[in-house]
Motif scaffolding. Structure first.
Motif, PDB file in Angstrom:
ATOM      1  N   ILE A 191      -5.972   0.121   6.752  1.00  0.00           N
ATOM      2  CA  ILE A 191      -6.786   1.170   6.132  1.00  0.00           C
ATOM      3  C   ILE A 191      -7.486   2.011   7.203  1.00  0.00           C
ATOM      4  O   ILE A 191      -7.569   3.236   7.095  1.00  0.00           O
ATOM      5  CB  ILE A 191      -7.818   0.547   5.158  1.00  0.00           C
ATOM      6  N   TRP A 251       0.861  -1.186   0.000  1.00  0.00           N
ATOM      7  CA  TRP A 251       0.000   0.000   0.000  1.00  0.00           C
ATOM      8  C   TRP A 251       0.895   1.233   0.000  1.00  0.00           C
ATOM      9  O   TRP A 251       1.949   1.248   0.637  1.00  0.00           O
ATOM     10  CB  TRP A 251      -0.911   0.008   1.234  1.00  0.00           C
ATOM     11  N   GLY A 252       0.449   2.257  -0.717  1.00  0.00           N
ATOM     12  CA  GLY A 252       1.209   3.498  -0.759  1.00  0.00           C
ATOM     13  C   GLY A 252       0.470   4.579   0.021  1.00  0.00           C
ATOM     14  O   GLY A 252      -0.745   4.685  -0.082  1.00  0.00           O
ATOM     15  N   LEU A 286      -3.690  12.531   4.173  1.00  0.00           N
ATOM     16  CA  LEU A 286      -3.056  11.316   3.670  1.00  0.00           C
ATOM     17  C   LEU A 286      -3.755  10.862   2.394  1.00  0.00           C
ATOM     18  O   LEU A 286      -4.982  10.948   2.299  1.00  0.00           O
ATOM     19  CB  LEU A 286      -3.160  10.195   4.717  1.00  0.00           C
ATOM     20  N   GLU A 287      -2.967  10.406   1.439  1.00  0.00           N
ATOM     21  CA  GLU A 287      -3.527   9.789   0.237  1.00  0.00           C
ATOM     22  C   GLU A 287      -3.090   8.334   0.199  1.00  0.00           C
ATOM     23  O   GLU A 287      -1.899   8.040   0.304  1.00  0.00           O
ATOM     24  CB  GLU A 287      -3.016  10.492  -1.020  1.00  0.00           C
ATOM     25  N   LEU A 288      -4.070   7.474   0.035  1.00  0.00           N
ATOM     26  CA  LEU A 288      -3.802   6.036   0.063  1.00  0.00           C
ATOM     27  C   LEU A 288      -3.959   5.448  -1.333  1.00  0.00           C
ATOM     28  O   LEU A 288      -4.943   5.731  -2.016  1.00  0.00           O
ATOM     29  CB  LEU A 288      -4.804   5.382   1.019  1.00  0.00           C
ATOM     30  N   THR A 289      -3.011   4.643  -1.769  1.00  0.00           N
ATOM     31  CA  THR A 289      -3.170   3.912  -3.028  1.00  0.00           C
ATOM     32  C   THR A 289      -2.845   2.443  -2.795  1.00  0.00           C
ATOM     33  O   THR A 289      -2.046   2.095  -1.935  1.00  0.00           O
ATOM     34  CB  THR A 289      -2.259   4.432  -4.159  1.00  0.00           C
ATOM     35  N   GLY A 290      -3.488   1.592  -3.565  1.00  0.00           N
ATOM     36  CA  GLY A 290      -3.229   0.176  -3.443  1.00  0.00           C
ATOM     37  C   GLY A 290      -4.512  -0.621  -3.589  1.00  0.00           C
ATOM     38  O   GLY A 290      -5.560  -0.042  -3.836  1.00  0.00           O
ATOM     39  N   PRO A 291      -4.489  -1.937  -3.425  1.00  0.00           N
ATOM     40  CA  PRO A 291      -3.290  -2.724  -3.158  1.00  0.00           C
ATOM     41  C   PRO A 291      -2.447  -2.931  -4.411  1.00  0.00           C
ATOM     42  O   PRO A 291      -2.977  -3.134  -5.485  1.00  0.00           O
ATOM     43  CB  PRO A 291      -3.877  -4.067  -2.684  1.00  0.00           C
ATOM     44  N   ASN A 323      -7.142   6.086   7.872  1.00  0.00           N
ATOM     45  CA  ASN A 323      -8.266   7.005   8.005  1.00  0.00           C
ATOM     46  C   ASN A 323      -8.241   7.765   9.321  1.00  0.00           C
ATOM     47  O   ASN A 323      -8.620   8.930   9.381  1.00  0.00           O
ATOM     48  CB  ASN A 323      -9.584   6.250   7.845  1.00  0.00           C
ATOM     49  N   HIS A 339      -5.513  10.414   8.961  1.00  0.00           N
ATOM     50  CA  HIS A 339      -5.907  11.458   8.027  1.00  0.00           C
ATOM     51  C   HIS A 339      -6.803  12.442   8.759  1.00  0.00           C
ATOM     52  O   HIS A 339      -7.859  12.072   9.263  1.00  0.00           O
ATOM     53  CB  HIS A 339      -6.653  10.844   6.854  1.00  0.00           C
TER      54      HIS A 339
END
Lengths: 120, 247
Positions: B211, B118-119, B226-231, B215, B218
């Motif tokens: 996750i 996860w990024g 925060l920005e979350l990318t993935g999986p 949250n 954030h």
């Protein structure tokens, strides 16, 4: 405090529908590198990676700032492979890489300076 | 003789490619296998490569395809991604490489099995943070008050990057605690707002907890989001070089 929740959670399908910059950040210079019987030799792969990084940096930032000298730089465009090979060994990509790091630092500094407020 | 674009190395299961494009296939050697497609190698060579790199459409198509193929394997098997542009001139060369490096690949596969990357980008809004540290000079009631407030504003602006860095480190530590492994990424795009870009290797069983933690963090600090990318496949945790086949 009024911060809107902001996250780019993926659809259950996964991350591939994500934005190109995210994908480039993951894909370009990561993963197992193989030496040996591979069509693109390692030198080319390093060059490829460096050029791609320049290209990506350029798309969103450098061009806006009018920094596009690299497009005309003979060391980075056509003929660069030959020059590098004549230079011999794995050294030139490192130089390129260092040069790139300097460029990126300069870009960051420029961008940061724009952000700062001027003194009255 | 067909050149083979090699996307990833996986456990050797027969059902790994169920439903995949016909061009795509497994080249297996004992316990491990590579996922490959035939490729027109001229597009990756010499002047044509120069040309293609300046062609955003080609670049996007090629990189997205690489990512899509690797990502489709997630959840089916452990996946060790290969570097973008790894092309073998023929199958015997690829097999020799796989045989030669079987143990190294097995170690990498063990490392990523049952885990995803996860990024998280930690972004700090300097102006918003500074306004928390000092009231705006615009609301000053007199000239002297204005100058005092303006000075405080400028001092606050100076402190912002240090404060942002400290908060980013705290957040990174908190996320690392939920992850099996973590690493700080070098940002590709310079951005004054980006305080830290982290990659986290998270066990599938811990994903929801991770996750949830993102949250919670954030919005926990004024001006920081925060920005979350993935999986993702574990790109950022596979930077190993392995040797090629001996000739």
């Amino acid at each position: 405090m009024s911060i809107q929740p902001h996250r780019t959670l993926p659809a259950p399908g996964g991350a591939s529908s994500g934005n190109l910059a995210d994908i480039l950040e993951r894909v370009l210079d990561k993963g197992v590198v193989i030496a040996g019987d591979i069509v693109i030799n390692l030198l080319d792969i390093e060059l490829l990676t460096i050029k791609l990084r320049l290209l990506i940096a350029s798309v969103d930032t450098a061009k806006e700032m009018g920094i596009d000298w690299w497009q005309n730089d003979p060391f980075l465009t056509g003929g660069s492979n030959r020059e590098v090979e004549e230079g011999g060994g794995g050294k030139p990509p490192k130089e390129l890489s260092e040069r790139l790091d300097r460029i990126e630092s300069a870009l960051s500094a420029l961008a940061a300076r724009d952000e700062q407020r001027e003194l009255p | 003789m067909t050149s083979l674009y090699t996307f990833a190395v996986v456990d050797n299961h027969t059902d790994t490619l169920a439903g995949a494009d016909r061009q795509r296939r497994l080249v297996d050697v004992g316990d491990i296998a590579a996922i490959v497609e035939p490729v027109d190698v001229t597009q990756f060579d010499g002047e044509q490569l120069e040309h293609n790199l300046n062609d955003r459409e080609w670049l996007e198509r090629t990189v997205r395809h690489h990512e899509k193929v690797v990502e489709d394997l997630l959840g089916r098997t452990a996946v060790v991604p290969m570097r973008f542009g790894s092309i073998f001139s023929d199958e015997s060369g690829l097999r020799a490489m796989l045989r030669e490096n079987t143990e190294a690949f097995k170690c990498l596969l063990d490392r990523v099995r049952g885990r995803c990357e996860w990024g998280v980008r930690i972004l700090a809004d300097g102006e918003q943070m500074a306004s928390q540290l000092a009231p705006s000079a615009k609301s000053a009631t007199s000239g002297g008050d204005y100058l005092r407030r303006r000075r405080a504003e400028l001092d606050a602006a100076d402190q912002v990057s240090a404060v942002a860095g400290r908060i980013a480190d705290e957040i990174h530590q908190a996320l690392t605690a939920v992850a099996a492994e973590a690493t700080v990424l070098q940002p590709r795009q310079p951005s004054p707002q980006l305080a830290l870009s982290g990659a986290y290797l998270v066990a599938v069983a811990d994903q929801e907890r991770f996750i949830t933690r993102v949250n919670e963090l954030h919005g926990a600090h004024a001006g920081v989001r925060l920005e979350l990318t993935g999986p993702w496949p574990a790109y950022s945790f596979i930077s190993a070089d392995v040797g090629g086949p001996r000739r």
